[in-house]
Motif scaffolding. Structure first.
Motif, PDB file in Angstrom:
ATOM      1  N   TYR A 267       0.788  -1.207   0.006  1.00 43.84           N
ATOM      2  CA  TYR A 267       0.097  -0.087  -0.079  1.00 43.84           C
ATOM      3  C   TYR A 267       0.657   1.305  -0.090  1.00 43.84           C
ATOM      4  N   ASN A 269       4.091   1.645  -1.077  1.00 41.90           N
ATOM      5  CA  ASN A 269       4.642   1.996  -2.363  1.00 41.90           C
ATOM      6  C   ASN A 269       3.896   2.524  -3.405  1.00 41.90           C
ATOM      7  N   CYS A 270       2.503   1.964  -3.283  1.00 41.94           N
ATOM      8  CA  CYS A 270       1.559   2.348  -4.246  1.00 41.94           C
ATOM      9  C   CYS A 270       1.177   3.710  -4.227  1.00 41.94           C
ATOM     10  N   MET A 271       0.863   4.101  -2.782  1.00 38.66           N
ATOM     11  CA  MET A 271       0.582   5.535  -2.600  1.00 38.66           C
ATOM     12  C   MET A 271       1.621   6.397  -2.857  1.00 38.66           C
ATOM     13  N   ASP A 273       3.989   5.907  -5.240  1.00 40.99           N
ATOM     14  CA  ASP A 273       4.438   6.112  -6.598  1.00 40.99           C
ATOM     15  C   ASP A 273       3.237   7.117  -7.297  1.00 40.99           C
ATOM     16  N   ILE A 274       2.022   6.717  -6.889  1.00 39.46           N
ATOM     17  CA  ILE A 274       1.120   7.783  -7.557  1.00 39.46           C
ATOM     18  C   ILE A 274       1.036   9.329  -6.922  1.00 39.46           C
ATOM     19  N   GLY A 275       1.949   9.470  -5.899  1.00 36.99           N
ATOM     20  CA  GLY A 275       2.295  11.004  -5.534  1.00 36.99           C
ATOM     21  C   GLY A 275       1.087  11.047  -4.243  1.00 36.99           C
ATOM     22  N   LEU A 276       0.535  10.283  -3.539  1.00 39.85           N
ATOM     23  CA  LEU A 276      -0.355  10.547  -2.697  1.00 39.85           C
ATOM     24  C   LEU A 276       0.339  11.080  -1.257  1.00 39.85           C
ATOM     25  N   ILE A 282      -1.288  20.571  -4.698  1.00 44.87           N
ATOM     26  CA  ILE A 282      -1.509  20.382  -6.284  1.00 44.87           C
ATOM     27  C   ILE A 282      -2.767  20.970  -6.513  1.00 44.87           C
ATOM     28  N   PRO A 292      -1.909  16.466  -0.942  1.00 38.64           N
ATOM     29  CA  PRO A 292      -2.345  15.082  -1.180  1.00 38.64           C
ATOM     30  C   PRO A 292      -2.280  14.340   0.144  1.00 38.64           C
ATOM     31  N   LYS A 294      -2.939  15.497   2.886  1.00 36.44           N
ATOM     32  CA  LYS A 294      -4.028  15.806   3.574  1.00 36.44           C
ATOM     33  C   LYS A 294      -5.275  14.887   3.218  1.00 36.44           C
ATOM     34  N   VAL A 295      -5.485  14.864   1.998  1.00 32.63           N
ATOM     35  CA  VAL A 295      -6.473  13.988   1.301  1.00 32.63           C
ATOM     36  C   VAL A 295      -6.550  12.643   2.036  1.00 32.63           C
ATOM     37  N   LEU A 296      -5.335  12.090   1.895  1.00 33.43           N
ATOM     38  CA  LEU A 296      -5.073  10.666   2.527  1.00 33.43           C
ATOM     39  C   LEU A 296      -5.694  10.533   3.851  1.00 33.43           C
TER      40      LEU A 296
END
Lengths: 414, 414
Positions: A267, A269-271, A273-276, A282, A292, A294-296
């Motif tokens: 999880y 690494n995925c997050m 990789d996408i910049g989250l 942004i 990002p 704070k969105v997470l």
């Protein structure tokens, strides 16, 4: 007597429960936070659990902006506590220390002020802003106890215990933290997702052969067989206590390791990789600007919500290797905490519990005069014996396991 | 002669280039979008690639809000096109069809109006809002050509070709779409991330034994050996052409399958698990309200930016099984498209290329009178022969492979 607690997150939750269970020593308790309703929720939980030992003493909430030194000084002067317990996020440490200095009241916190992962902020300088208060605190005749959680905190007490009783010379200190609990969610963080994710993605720093080494996150890995929770992969990570141990305990290598399961890292690494996991703002198509991370934070479960139904145990340990009486020695000093036991005691999970219990143990030692002194102290500098004697009665026991001395097998990844 | 193209995304990019390469047939070209700068970027690319065949004809940009029927009618009346090519997102289809009806100009699009994944919007009703224009278009004496991309689009022409030339009776139609290309990013979508992620997470619908079957996404999987790109896992998914084929081609089972690599699905599952694929607004700690899916869209690379350096090939195929002359027959009718070839031709990748080339092929057939008729038509309803004869010269060839008839091996997952 009285204490003032600042901060009403997960750690503050446990600290307040444990303070209430010991209010025959602490006296009146005031819990202050930017959001008073969070303090009131804690107070309701304490009363619901019948955790207020002496019901004649006050247990109150107050609003305060912990960034605002003037407001803090006014609050401290109004409450007149014997100790300020900082249970807030690390970035308010300096403001609260300054307020304590101005109001001449002693201070205790549970983690280092410097965000270890921000640009230009690194482990070697981690304690500089707080150590800068040493002379001021001496002048004011007050005590500052820094990093009095579990890691940082008790793991340094374990190391001081090793120095005092178990070793003549120390080669390596590996602090290891594993959560083998299950909160039943596919992905969640056990404390503030923003702090957690910044911490995890930062470079790791460790002290080796008289110099700092810096490596990318998750590139040094060990597999270690822990008491009760079994074998886990742990990864080298930047952490406060590596800096303070380096200052106070001579060793050839000092390193911190955090356990991550393969699913958790996937999880992560995925997050990433996408910049989250980025704190940098942004712009969305409609012009809205968001960070990002704070969105997470808004997407993930509130860490407090994980506590009911959390099962399993944690293990946090200091693994010390060196020599005693001319012979090689390897010792693991450790604690196992149980999520369900923590919940029954204070309605929270073991991660917050292992931070809050040591803070109250240290505060009790300060009130009882066993830990005193004018100036600013890390946990390694204080006598480990009364602390380790008291802590089990506050909620966390500890053990020592003799291991076969061996070179740690460190896997270099990527 | 003249055409009006509405929409300036990736598909619009390719359609405009291909229209310009054939402007000796189409005449003047107007590209309209809410954001004129996107139209101008396409025009600059067309001129940079020397793709404007007849330089004496106009190539212009205009601003229009494609949701606004009145504005669309005014634009159509001003431009006076012989055909409106809708290259916008699917949700503007109905507004543009209404404007074409009012202005009495023929219409062509590349995908179905109904968001197949929204609550209450499902494949069985997919074409209802657009098929409702049949009588109006007949009355107005204009032609509507629906779903003239590759999938939907050419895959239905392949099926019509199978009906016309290869089979007496059809048992199964499996449309399969695999992108074996490499854009060099860890994760990115090949078209609008919002549309793409909504499409992928929706339930799948397929037609079997005279009824609609509905299953959760990624729970029906086949492994299929494709021409040129080899073996790939494909997953049953809701897609426009299943609905239109069910209407016009009798078969026992009709199903759409999309290829997903394990790494892609891992990212997808992680993002879905943490809630990042949701279109439902969430509130951040500071009160900002955002739709997680729009945050993801802002984080991911602009699909257009993937085109330079994109390597590898796609394969989109219609696999038909049934009987011919009393014997079982299994045929794959397919196209391979190459990302690098597409980029050299029109400065875009093969995903947009495979949608844009068929749209222009269909538009040319309309202009040449080979495809005509008053009313609204799906691609299965029109003669496949002139289309398949023309398409290779526009940029995409096709082939027919005889396979050994066999029951498809469908794996049921989870």
């Amino acid at each position: 007597m009285a204490i003032l607690q600042i901060g009403a997150g997960g750690v503050g939750w446990v600290i307040a429960h444990k303070a209430a269970q010991n209010n025959d020593v602490f006296g009146d308790i005031t819990i202050a936070s930017r959001t008073v309703s969070k303090c009131d929720a804690i107070i309701a939980s304490i009363k619901g659990r019948n955790n207020l030992k002496d019901e004649s003493r006050k247990l109150e909430s107050r609003a305060v902006n912990a960034d605002d030194v003037e407001a803090l000084v006014a609050l401290i002067k109004d409450v007149q506590p014997d100790l300020v317990i900082n249970a807030g996020p690390p970035w308010v440490n300096v403001a609260i220390m300054e307020a304590c200095y101005q109001a001449k009241v002693s201070y205790l916190d549970t983690s280092v002020a410097v965000d270890l992962c921000s640009e230009g902020q690194e482990v070697p300088e981690a304690y500089d802003p707080q150590w800068a208060f040493r002379e001021k605190f001496e002048q004011a005749g007050i005590t500052g106890i820094l990093g009095a959680g579990f890691d940082p905190g008790v793991v340094s007490v374990f190391a001081a215990y090793a120095v005092k009783h178990l070793f003549d010379e120390i080669d390596t200190i590996d602090v290891m933290d594993v959560n083998a609990g299950d909160h039943g969610k596919k992905f969640a963080t056990n404390f503030d997702p923003e702090t957690n994710m910044l911490e995890i993605q930062g470079d790791s720093f460790y002290w080796e052969n008289d110099e700092w080494k810096k490596v990318p996150c998750h590139t040094r890995m060990m597999e270690f067989d822990f008491p009760l929770v079994g074998s886990h992969k742990v990864y080298s990570m930047a952490h406060d206590e590596v800096r303070s141990m380096k200052e106070f305990i001579p060793a050839k290598r000092i390193e911190f390791w955090m356990g991550f399961g393969d699913a958790y890292l996937n999880y992560f690494n995925c997050m990433r990789d996408i910049g989250l996991l980025s704190p940098n703002p942004i712009t969305l198509q409609d012009g809205t600007v968001v960070e990002p991370l704070k969105v997470l934070k808004a997407l993930l479960p509130d860490p407090t919500s994980l506590a009911p139904g959390y099962t399993g145990k944690t293990c946090i340990a200091t693994w010390v290797q060196g020599n005693k009486d001319g012979k090689a020695r390897s010792v693991l000093i450790y604690n196992n905490a149980d999520h369900e036991v923590a919940y029954k005691d204070v309605e929270h999970q073991a991660i917050a519990y292992t931070t809050g219990v040591p803070a109250i143990t240290a505060a009790l030692l300060y009130f009882k005069g066993a830990w005193k002194g004018e100036g600013v102290f890390n946990m390694e500098q204080l006598d480990p014996d009364p602390f380790l004697e008291l802590m089990p009665s506050i909620g966390l026991d500890w053990g020592v396991e003799e291991l076969t001395p061996s070179e740690p097998v460190i896997n270099i990844l990527k």
